[in-house]
Scaffold this motif. Sequence first.
Motif, short mmCIF file in Angstrom:
data_model
loop_
_atom_site.label_atom_id
_atom_site.label_comp_id
_atom_site.label_asym_id
_atom_site.label_seq_id
_atom_site.Cartn_x
_atom_site.Cartn_y
_atom_site.Cartn_z
N GLU A 50 73.97 75.32 46.45
CA GLU A 50 74.75 74.15 46.05
C GLU A 50 75.44 74.41 44.70
N THR A 63 78.33 76.98 45.12
CA THR A 63 79.51 76.48 45.83
C THR A 63 80.11 75.25 45.17
N GLY A 81 79.05 72.26 44.62
CA GLY A 81 78.81 70.99 45.29
C GLY A 81 79.36 70.91 46.70
N SER A 110 77.91 68.09 54.15
CA SER A 110 76.93 67.20 54.79
C SER A 110 77.55 65.84 55.13
N SER A 159 75.75 73.64 36.63
CA SER A 159 74.49 73.24 37.26
C SER A 159 73.37 74.12 36.72
N ASN A 202 69.30 74.83 46.65
CA ASN A 202 69.81 74.29 45.39
C ASN A 202 70.67 75.32 44.67
N LEU A 211 78.15 71.88 49.52
CA LEU A 211 77.18 71.48 50.55
C LEU A 211 77.12 69.97 50.69
N ASP A 212 77.23 69.26 49.56
CA ASP A 212 77.25 67.80 49.64
C ASP A 212 78.44 67.31 50.43
#
Length: 183
Positions: free
Chosen positions: A169, A172, A174, A180, A141, A166, A176-177
């Motif tokens: 995110e 980690t 991804g 959520s 990322s 961001n 957090l996605d």
Amino acid sequence: FLLGFSAGMIIPVSAAQPDPALAAAGVMEELKSWDAAAVAGSFDESVGGDLAKTACNLIFNPMLTKLEYKIGNAKTTGRRAQVDLSITAPDVANILPDILSDTLGIAAIQQLTGIPMDLEGYLARRVAKTMGAEELRTIRSDTTMYLALGGDETWKLDLTDTRNLNLLEALTGGMLDVASLLE
């Protein structure tokens, strides 16, 4: 809920430097060697309790030690700075559901049969196996770390800047996605 983006959480941000790029590198190095036990101790027992502590110790610590990063351009505007980063982290968004699915399956068997099983031990072995895999799935990322000039005139990670979510995110992989989606 991780890395200090809510009240009461502890994170390593002592990598204060007079140069924003050096401060960003310092924060990244501290994260890679982070003792997740210190953070796990700050969980509210009523929110997740032992399972949250176990997840923090067993998942986040091995995940953070696998981080790779490259520091990019740094830009300073007054008492604020931003440093571009390229972060490669375990692809937790794709790894974690498999681990949790396996663990929930074992928990269901335990519940149905009444046979006591060491879920924490199973989870620890499963995470260690996954994070130690030679072909560990990773994700790269490109993100930005936002810093603020502290009272001691050194740059520090700005935990009040929500744009650092961001960064979280990316750190980690991804996760957090995934989190959520569970809300």
